[in-house]
Scaffold this motif. Structure first.
Motif, PDB file in Angstrom:
ATOM      1  N   ASP B  61       0.863  -1.183   0.000  1.00 49.03           N
ATOM      2  CA  ASP B  61       0.000   0.000   0.000  1.00 49.03           C
ATOM      3  C   ASP B  61       0.899   1.233   0.000  1.00 49.03           C
ATOM      4  O   ASP B  61       1.858   1.299   0.788  1.00 49.03           O
ATOM      5  CB  ASP B  61      -0.898   0.000   1.255  1.00 49.03           C
ATOM      6  CG  ASP B  61      -1.966   1.099   1.189  1.00 49.03           C
ATOM      7  OD1 ASP B  61      -1.739   2.140   0.535  1.00 49.03           O
ATOM      8  OD2 ASP B  61      -3.021   0.912   1.815  1.00 49.03           O
ATOM      9  N   ALA B  63       0.392   3.902   1.251  1.00 47.87           N
ATOM     10  CA  ALA B  63       0.328   4.577   2.558  1.00 47.87           C
ATOM     11  C   ALA B  63       1.572   4.266   3.394  1.00 47.87           C
ATOM     12  O   ALA B  63       1.914   5.015   4.309  1.00 47.87           O
ATOM     13  CB  ALA B  63      -0.921   4.145   3.314  1.00 47.87           C
ATOM     14  N   TYR B  64       2.244   3.150   3.076  1.00 48.26           N
ATOM     15  CA  TYR B  64       3.426   2.749   3.849  1.00 48.26           C
ATOM     16  C   TYR B  64       4.731   3.232   3.233  1.00 48.26           C
ATOM     17  O   TYR B  64       5.806   2.989   3.777  1.00 48.26           O
ATOM     18  CB  TYR B  64       3.458   1.222   4.010  1.00 48.26           C
ATOM     19  CG  TYR B  64       2.215   0.660   4.674  1.00 48.26           C
ATOM     20  CD1 TYR B  64       1.744   1.234   5.859  1.00 48.26           C
ATOM     21  CD2 TYR B  64       1.526  -0.395   4.130  1.00 48.26           C
ATOM     22  CE1 TYR B  64       0.597   0.744   6.475  1.00 48.26           C
ATOM     23  CE2 TYR B  64       0.381  -0.901   4.736  1.00 48.26           C
ATOM     24  CZ  TYR B  64      -0.074  -0.318   5.902  1.00 48.26           C
ATOM     25  OH  TYR B  64      -1.202  -0.798   6.516  1.00 48.26           O
ATOM     26  N   ASN B  71       1.192   5.664   9.851  1.00 51.73           N
ATOM     27  CA  ASN B  71       0.511   4.616   9.084  1.00 51.73           C
ATOM     28  C   ASN B  71       1.072   3.227   9.364  1.00 51.73           C
ATOM     29  O   ASN B  71       0.339   2.242   9.368  1.00 51.73           O
ATOM     30  CB  ASN B  71       0.628   4.912   7.580  1.00 51.73           C
ATOM     31  CG  ASN B  71      -0.125   6.183   7.201  1.00 51.73           C
ATOM     32  OD1 ASN B  71      -0.951   6.667   7.967  1.00 51.73           O
ATOM     33  ND2 ASN B  71       0.177   6.729   6.038  1.00 51.73           N
ATOM     34  N   SER B 168      -4.093  -3.991   4.363  1.00 54.61           N
ATOM     35  CA  SER B 168      -3.597  -2.693   4.770  1.00 54.61           C
ATOM     36  C   SER B 168      -4.459  -2.107   5.876  1.00 54.61           C
ATOM     37  O   SER B 168      -5.664  -2.337   5.922  1.00 54.61           O
ATOM     38  CB  SER B 168      -3.606  -1.755   3.566  1.00 54.61           C
ATOM     39  OG  SER B 168      -3.304  -0.451   3.987  1.00 54.61           O
ATOM     40  N   GLY B 170      -4.407   1.084   6.075  1.00 59.56           N
ATOM     41  CA  GLY B 170      -4.798   2.338   5.432  1.00 59.56           C
ATOM     42  C   GLY B 170      -3.984   3.561   5.808  1.00 59.56           C
ATOM     43  O   GLY B 170      -3.034   3.491   6.584  1.00 59.56           O
ATOM     44  N   ASP B 171      -4.386   4.675   5.234  1.00 61.34           N
ATOM     45  CA  ASP B 171      -3.700   5.950   5.448  1.00 61.34           C
ATOM     46  C   ASP B 171      -4.435   6.716   6.548  1.00 61.34           C
ATOM     47  O   ASP B 171      -5.622   7.009   6.418  1.00 61.34           O
ATOM     48  CB  ASP B 171      -3.712   6.750   4.131  1.00 61.34           C
ATOM     49  CG  ASP B 171      -2.853   8.001   4.211  1.00 61.34           C
ATOM     50  OD1 ASP B 171      -2.496   8.419   5.339  1.00 61.34           O
ATOM     51  OD2 ASP B 171      -2.550   8.571   3.154  1.00 61.34           O
ATOM     52  N   LYS B 172      -3.749   7.033   7.627  1.00 57.70           N
ATOM     53  CA  LYS B 172      -4.392   7.741   8.738  1.00 57.70           C
ATOM     54  C   LYS B 172      -4.595   9.221   8.398  1.00 57.70           C
ATOM     55  O   LYS B 172      -5.248   9.955   9.157  1.00 57.70           O
ATOM     56  CB  LYS B 172      -3.560   7.605  10.019  1.00 57.70           C
ATOM     57  CG  LYS B 172      -3.366   6.163  10.477  1.00 57.70           C
ATOM     58  CD  LYS B 172      -4.687   5.478  10.813  1.00 57.70           C
ATOM     59  CE  LYS B 172      -4.521   3.969  10.892  1.00 57.70           C
ATOM     60  NZ  LYS B 172      -5.788   3.230  10.786  1.00 57.70           N
ATOM     61  N   ALA B 173      -4.004   9.636   7.292  1.00 56.51           N
ATOM     62  CA  ALA B 173      -4.234  10.987   6.757  1.00 56.51           C
ATOM     63  C   ALA B 173      -3.897  12.115   7.736  1.00 56.51           C
ATOM     64  O   ALA B 173      -4.532  13.164   7.732  1.00 56.51           O
ATOM     65  CB  ALA B 173      -5.674  11.115   6.254  1.00 56.51           C
ATOM     66  N   SER B 176       2.106  13.310   5.747  1.00 59.09           N
ATOM     67  CA  SER B 176       2.431  12.957   4.371  1.00 59.09           C
ATOM     68  C   SER B 176       3.886  13.298   4.085  1.00 59.09           C
ATOM     69  O   SER B 176       4.485  14.150   4.755  1.00 59.09           O
ATOM     70  CB  SER B 176       1.504  13.693   3.393  1.00 59.09           C
ATOM     71  OG  SER B 176       1.618  15.085   3.584  1.00 59.09           O
TER      72      SER B 176
END
Lengths: 249, 309
Positions: B61, B63-64, B71, B168, B170-173, B176
């Motif tokens: 992913d 996100a990683y 993340n 995954s 996911g992206d903790k948003a 970045s």
């Protein structure tokens, strides 16, 4: 925006630590103690953000013995606005410190918490990251540059290969590396003024947090010593020794 | 005990620091790995070949990418449901991620271990290596960072790990990646080099440092290091710094040129196999740890050395 800066009282960085003969730890009796150098950098950064109009208040927090008040007064003399001492004579591990700081952050609602990247006594390098985890905030560790832009902060980090920049949503955690800034010295008038600044005293029990240590120190020993070797008298001799080690072009 | 080791990678290549962490993990029990990021097929394949590894968990992913701790930590916490210990190399990446994992698991991390003394007991340096503590943990799960120079590298070939895809988290948003300035170099990496040539404040300026140190390093196929004094004076960038606040190195041969040997610097290189010091001050502390010392002016010694080697 409020900024919280946690500080730790540690053995002065110019003092060579001596291991106690009974192997229970490092001898801190009659040893000069100072603020952890990375924490000084963290305070300097917070004060600069206040001077730029980004921050409105800088609150310093220390968890430690009554004498940690001296460290907090130093921070106030540098320019912090008020201080909180969470007094305990027990050694509190990074996890316990992070739990106490979580409670402080929940009460104070800061936009940023800036910490030193590690304390030079136990060299754990954990507290900032743990605090970020417990609060569910983003973390910018080993910072060499901090730029607040609206509701986020850009943090340039010192990583093994060079520099890396990350953007974090506020509120966030930043841990300071050596090159973030050069901390100021407190002037005498400011040292006098710092005596009148507010310093609140609390105990870990006030926060209802379990800070019992998880690690037991079995022993503390001197590291193995290297013996000085030989001195050679000429480059030719050095080349010969190097070649014997397999070092040659 | 089932261990989970963080696989550090960059630009599609598995980083050597992973191999030292695998060796430490193997002393505790079964070794499983976690590879996270996008386009990581090559890294995952390389990971399966590391000697002695079992499962290679792969979380594919974006996100990683860049190992954002916000993340990555939840992913590892998930995997720790069926592992007993998480180990990461004590690199800037490992040091960023591991404490976040530890706090989420309510575990006190053991940083920068030098040895495994038992299933719950480890040694680690404190006070910049001026003392070595033996610590025993009461936590049910372990979170550890591993000092690379204290453990041999596991063999990069010969393993038969099995890839297992993991979902995954996911992206903790909340974070970045913006960009990086990573020094490109043909020279070996400092932390894995066999030979290091390091320069100190005596090199005067950036130009002199380059003229004196670079040719010697290149002739020997060595990595280049520097003392904090040289870095602070702007002779070289900070990623060259060897010492307590820089990189910890332990090459076969460490050649210190014009370095006095402050405690700060010694903390980063005193585990080198052979230390060679060139300094004009015969009382410089560097000579107390050097195996071979030459008292002399580096501006005459280094060119002569370059010619005769």
């Amino acid at each position: 925006m409020k900024i919280i800066v946690p500080v730790k009282r540690v053995i002065d960085y110019n003092v060579k630590p001596r291991v106690k003969a009974d192997g229970t730890g490092v001898d801190l009796a009659n040893v000069k103690m100072s603020m952890n150098p990375f924490d000084e950098i963290a305070i300097e950064e917070a004060i600069r953000l206040k001077e730029k109009g980004v921050a409105t208040e800088v609150v310093v927090v220390s968890i430690g013995p009554a004498k940690a008040q001296d460290t907090l007064r130093t921070a106030l003399a540098m320019g912090a606005d008020r201080a909180i001492l969470i007094e305990t004579d027990e050694a509190v591990e990074p996890l316990g410190v992070a739990k106490l700081l979580t409670k402080v952050a929940e009460e104070e609602q800061p936009g940023l918490v800036i910490l030193g990247k590690q304390a030079i006594d136990d060299d754990s390098n954990q507290t900032g990251q743990m605090l970020a985890a417990l609060l569910g905030w983003a973390q910018g560790t080993f910072a060499s540059k901090v730029e607040v832009e609206g509701d986020s902060v850009n943090v340039t980090r010192e990583v093994d290969g060079g520099l890396e920049t990350v953007r974090l949503t506020l509120p966030a955690i930043v841990t300071a590396d050596l090159r973030l800034n050069e901390p100021r010295y407190a002037s005498l008038p400011n040292i006098m003024k710092a005596k009148a600044k507010p310093l609140a005293k609390k105990t870990p029990a006030d926060f209802g947090v379990d800070i019992a240590p998880r690690l037991e120190t079995i022993k503390v020993a001197e590291p193995p010593q290297r013996q000085a070797g030989v001195k050679v008298g000429s480059v030719d001799e050095l080349v010969e020794k190097l070649k014997a080690l397999g070092v040659s072009a | 005990m089932k261990t989970l080791v963080w696989v550090e990678h960059e630009g599609g290549e598995l980083k050597d620091a992973t191999l030292n962490a695998v060796t430490a993990a193997a002393k505790l029990g079964e070794v499983h790995l976690i590879v996270a990021g996008s386009t990581i097929g090559g890294v995952a394949d390389a990971a399966t070949k590391i000697a002695g590894v079992g499962k290679v968990h792969v979380a594919d992913d974006a996100a990683y990418d860049h190992a954002l701790a916000e993340n990555v930590a939840p992913l590892i916490v998930d995997l720790m449901g069926h592992h007993d210990a998480f180990l990461a190399p004590a690199t800037t990446t490992g040091k960023n991620i591991a404490p976040r994992v530890a706090a989420l698991l309510d575990v006190m991390q053991i940083s920068d271990i030098l040895s495994v003394e038992g299933a719950d007991t480890f040694t680690r340096p404190i006070y910049a290596g001026n003392a070595i503590a033996t610590v025993k943990t009461k936590d049910a799960k372990l979170v550890i960072t591993v000092r690379g120079t204290a453990f041999e590298k596991a063999a990069a070939e010969g393993g038969a790990g099995v890839i297992e895809a993991v979902s995954s988290t996911g992206d903790k948003a909340i974070s970045s990646f913006v960009g990086a300035e990573i020094a490109e170099s043909e020279r070996p990496e400092l932390t894995s080099a066999k030979i290091i040539v390091s320069g100190g404040r005596a090199l005067k300026d950036a130009e002199t440092f380059e003229q004196v140190i670079f040719p010697l390093a290149d002739k020997l196929g060595a990595a280049i290091g520097a003392s904090r004094a040289a870095v602070d004076a702007g002779y070289v960038p900070n990623d060259f710094q060897v010492g307590q606040t820089g990189k910890i190195v332990a090459p076969e041969v460490y050649i210190a040129v014009g370095i006095s040997g402050a405690i700060q610097h010694l903390a980063g290189m005193k585990d080198s196999k052979t230390i060679i010091a060139i300094n004009k001050d015969e009382d410089a502390p560097i000579f107390q740890v050097a195996d071979i010392g030459l008292v002399g002016d580096l501006y005459t010694v280094v060119p002569e050395l370059l010619e005769k080697l």
